[in-house]
Scaffold this motif. Structure first.
Motif, PDB file in Angstrom:
ATOM      1  N   ASN A  46       0.830  -1.210   0.000  1.00  0.00           N
ATOM      2  CA  ASN A  46       0.000   0.000   0.000  1.00  0.00           C
ATOM      3  C   ASN A  46       0.863   1.258   0.000  1.00  0.00           C
ATOM      4  N   GLU A  48       0.220   5.258   0.707  1.00  0.00           N
ATOM      5  CA  GLU A  48      -0.734   6.270   1.167  1.00  0.00           C
ATOM      6  C   GLU A  48      -0.372   7.649   0.623  1.00  0.00           C
ATOM      7  N   ALA A  58      -2.521  -2.268  -1.530  1.00  0.00           N
ATOM      8  CA  ALA A  58      -1.473  -3.203  -1.948  1.00  0.00           C
ATOM      9  C   ALA A  58      -1.900  -4.027  -3.159  1.00  0.00           C
ATOM     10  N   GLU A  59      -3.178  -4.379  -3.208  1.00  0.00           N
ATOM     11  CA  GLU A  59      -3.664  -5.209  -4.314  1.00  0.00           C
ATOM     12  C   GLU A  59      -3.587  -4.456  -5.639  1.00  0.00           C
ATOM     13  N   CYS A  90      -9.991  -5.465   0.792  1.00  0.00           N
ATOM     14  CA  CYS A  90     -11.170  -4.619   0.959  1.00  0.00           C
ATOM     15  C   CYS A  90     -12.119  -4.848  -0.226  1.00  0.00           C
TER      16      CYS A  90
HETATM   17  N1  THU Z   1      -5.304  -1.492   2.555  1.00  0.00           N
HETATM   18  C1  THU Z   1      -4.813  -2.247   1.534  1.00  0.00           C
HETATM   19  O1  THU Z   1      -3.685  -1.986   1.057  1.00  0.00           O
HETATM   20  N2  THU Z   1      -5.542  -3.277   1.074  1.00  0.00           N
HETATM   21  C2  THU Z   1      -6.743  -3.673   1.597  1.00  0.00           C
HETATM   22  O2  THU Z   1      -7.373  -4.581   1.071  1.00  0.00           O
HETATM   23  C3  THU Z   1      -7.231  -3.034   2.819  1.00  0.00           C
HETATM   24  C4  THU Z   1      -6.620  -1.727   3.151  1.00  0.00           C
HETATM   25  C5  THU Z   1      -4.522  -0.360   3.059  1.00  0.00           C
HETATM   26  C6  THU Z   1      -5.071   0.985   2.676  1.00  0.00           C
HETATM   27  C7  THU Z   1      -4.497   1.861   3.772  1.00  0.00           C
HETATM   28  O3  THU Z   1      -3.208   2.289   3.389  1.00  0.00           O
HETATM   29  C8  THU Z   1      -4.375   0.947   4.963  1.00  0.00           C
HETATM   30  O4  THU Z   1      -4.496  -0.382   4.460  1.00  0.00           O
HETATM   31  C9  THU Z   1      -5.435   1.172   6.032  1.00  0.00           C
HETATM   32  O5  THU Z   1      -6.710   1.122   5.507  1.00  0.00           O
END
Ligand code: THU
Length: 135
Positions: A46, A48, A58-59, A90
């Motif tokens: 991920n 931000e 990350a996906e 998510c």
């Molecule tokens: N996040 C992901 O990278 N993938 C997911 O499927 C769930 C959430 C990240 C986004 C953000 O940087 C952090 O997790 C908190 O939500």
């Protein structure tokens, strides 16, 4: 079938890439690792942003890497948090994964291996667009 797959090696790849996550706001690092149908291993973390809503999961990095390195279809995916625990993608990322893996993509979850069709039932996808094309 999935019993023969080395999920632990793929989880380790996800753990390694999670350490590269840029998560200064949530402090929640995520690593995603997947295998393509030609055997390539793809990873993503991920990233931000000060404009929080612009955050890349990350996906998204994983799927971008899939295409950037030659395309193909994802067959296996696992996501972990910064502690190395398996986490669920998510909702948005389930949709992103669906596009590149479809219903048969296998996802490692905290409660075992599941098909995408199980974690995103009745998904909207390319077939829905195809169904009305030319109508
Ligand atoms: N996040 C992901 O990278 N993938 C997911 O499927 C769930 C959430 C990240 C986004 C953000 O940087 C952090 O997790 C908190 O939500």
């Amino acid at each position: 079938m999935s019993d023969e797959f080395d999920w632990e090696a793929l989880r380790q790849a996800a753990v390694e890439v999670s350490r590269r996550a840029y998560a200064p706001y949530s402090h929640f690092q995520v690593g995603a690792a997947g295998v393509a149908d030609d055997g390539r291993v793809l990873v993503g973390c991920n990233v931000e942003n000060a404009a929080y809503g612009v955050t890349l999961c990350a996906e998204c990095g994983l799927v971008s890497s899939l295409h950037a390195t030659g395309g193909g279809r994802l067959t296996h995916v696992v996501c972990v948090n910064g502690a190395g625990d398996v986490i669920m993608p998510c909702g948005r990322c389930r949709q992103v994964l669906w596009e590149s893996g479809g219903p048969d993509l296998l996802l490692m979850t905290a409660t075992g291996t599941r098909r995408m069709a199980e974690v995103l039932p009745d998904a909207f996808g390319p077939d829905d667009l195809e169904a009305v094309r030319g109508a």
